[in-house]
Design a protein around this motif. Structure first.
Motif, mmCIF file in Angstrom:
data_model
loop_
_atom_site.group_PDB
_atom_site.id
_atom_site.type_symbol
_atom_site.label_atom_id
_atom_site.label_comp_id
_atom_site.label_asym_id
_atom_site.label_seq_id
_atom_site.Cartn_x
_atom_site.Cartn_y
_atom_site.Cartn_z
ATOM 1 N N ALA A 84 62.416 88.966 47.974
ATOM 2 C CA ALA A 84 62.398 87.520 47.777
ATOM 3 C C ALA A 84 63.223 86.818 48.857
ATOM 4 O O ALA A 84 62.793 85.803 49.423
ATOM 5 C CB ALA A 84 62.927 87.169 46.384
ATOM 6 N N ARG A 85 64.392 87.358 49.160
ATOM 7 C CA ARG A 85 65.256 86.758 50.188
ATOM 8 C C ARG A 85 64.588 86.835 51.558
ATOM 9 O O ARG A 85 64.625 85.878 52.328
ATOM 10 C CB ARG A 85 66.618 87.450 50.203
ATOM 11 C CG ARG A 85 67.580 86.870 51.194
ATOM 12 C CD ARG A 85 68.042 85.479 50.782
ATOM 13 N NE ARG A 85 69.033 85.014 51.732
ATOM 14 C CZ ARG A 85 69.073 83.794 52.221
ATOM 15 N NH1 ARG A 85 68.197 82.883 51.812
ATOM 16 N NH2 ARG A 85 70.003 83.442 53.074
ATOM 17 N N ALA A 86 63.968 87.957 51.873
ATOM 18 C CA ALA A 86 63.282 88.103 53.149
ATOM 19 C C ALA A 86 62.162 87.067 53.271
ATOM 20 O O ALA A 86 61.995 86.443 54.330
ATOM 21 C CB ALA A 86 62.728 89.513 53.298
ATOM 22 N N ALA A 109 59.942 86.088 56.316
ATOM 23 C CA ALA A 109 59.288 87.391 56.463
ATOM 24 C C ALA A 109 57.971 87.424 55.695
ATOM 25 O O ALA A 109 57.789 86.697 54.714
ATOM 26 C CB ALA A 109 60.203 88.503 55.953
ATOM 27 N N ASP A 110 57.087 88.281 56.149
ATOM 28 C CA ASP A 110 55.852 88.578 55.436
ATOM 29 C C ASP A 110 55.952 89.995 54.898
ATOM 30 O O ASP A 110 56.509 90.879 55.559
ATOM 31 C CB ASP A 110 54.636 88.505 56.370
ATOM 32 C CG ASP A 110 54.358 87.092 56.848
ATOM 33 O OD1 ASP A 110 54.442 86.157 56.026
ATOM 34 O OD2 ASP A 110 54.058 86.932 58.045
ATOM 35 N N ALA A 142 57.771 92.149 57.571
ATOM 36 C CA ALA A 142 57.761 91.805 58.989
ATOM 37 C C ALA A 142 58.720 90.637 59.167
ATOM 38 O O ALA A 142 58.583 89.617 58.482
ATOM 39 C CB ALA A 142 56.356 91.412 59.447
ATOM 40 N N ASP A 143 59.697 90.804 60.055
ATOM 41 C CA ASP A 143 60.624 89.704 60.304
ATOM 42 C C ASP A 143 59.877 88.557 60.989
ATOM 43 O O ASP A 143 58.683 88.691 61.300
ATOM 44 C CB ASP A 143 61.850 90.196 61.099
ATOM 45 C CG ASP A 143 61.573 90.508 62.560
ATOM 46 O OD1 ASP A 143 60.514 90.129 63.105
ATOM 47 O OD2 ASP A 143 62.439 91.147 63.187
ATOM 48 N N PRO A 144 60.509 87.406 61.214
ATOM 49 C CA PRO A 144 59.792 86.275 61.806
ATOM 50 C C PRO A 144 59.159 86.556 63.176
ATOM 51 O O PRO A 144 58.221 85.873 63.573
ATOM 52 C CB PRO A 144 60.865 85.187 61.904
ATOM 53 C CG PRO A 144 61.760 85.485 60.736
ATOM 54 C CD PRO A 144 61.832 86.995 60.707
#
Length: 118
Positions: free
Chosen positions: A80-82, A87-88, A107-109
């Protein structure tokens, strides 16, 4: 308290070639396990407190490369935080075999895969 890097994973469309490269370069051992689609657990030889890892075949298009898994206390909260941070989700929460806990991959931004492990 910070969240430690707990595991690394190297995936490739040519896992034998990549296994040979890393074991020769760093002196690691990595024996493929036929029961895990020839995924190989890595022993870096750095002792019991070293971060463990694995080398194996890519599971999907674009799934090659190196990713880290970071230990989190609550997998759903971490996901949830990501997401809140842009993030996806690439791999929803799943149980690992053998009672090794649960993982998810985001996946990070910038699109880099990062594993969460609880």
């Amino acid at each position: 308290m910070g969240q430690p890097v707990a595991y690394f994973e190297i995936t490739s469309t040519a896992p034998e070639k990549i296994r040979d490269f890393y074991t020769a370069l760093f002196g690691w051992t990595a024996e493929p396990d036929p029961s895990m689609d020839d995924y190989a657990m890595v022993d870096t030889g750095a002792g019991p407190d070293a971060i463990g890892g694995g080398i194996g075949p890519s599971q999907a298009p674009g799934d090659t490369g190196v990713k880290i898994y970071v230990r989190v206390e609550d997998l759903e909260a971490g996901l949830a935080r990501a997401t809140e941070l842009g993030a996806d989700t690439l791999l929803p929460a799943m149980e690992l075999p053998g009672g090794y806990g649960r993982i998810a991959v985001v996946a990070d931004p910038d699109g880099n895969p990062v594993g969460l492990w609880a």
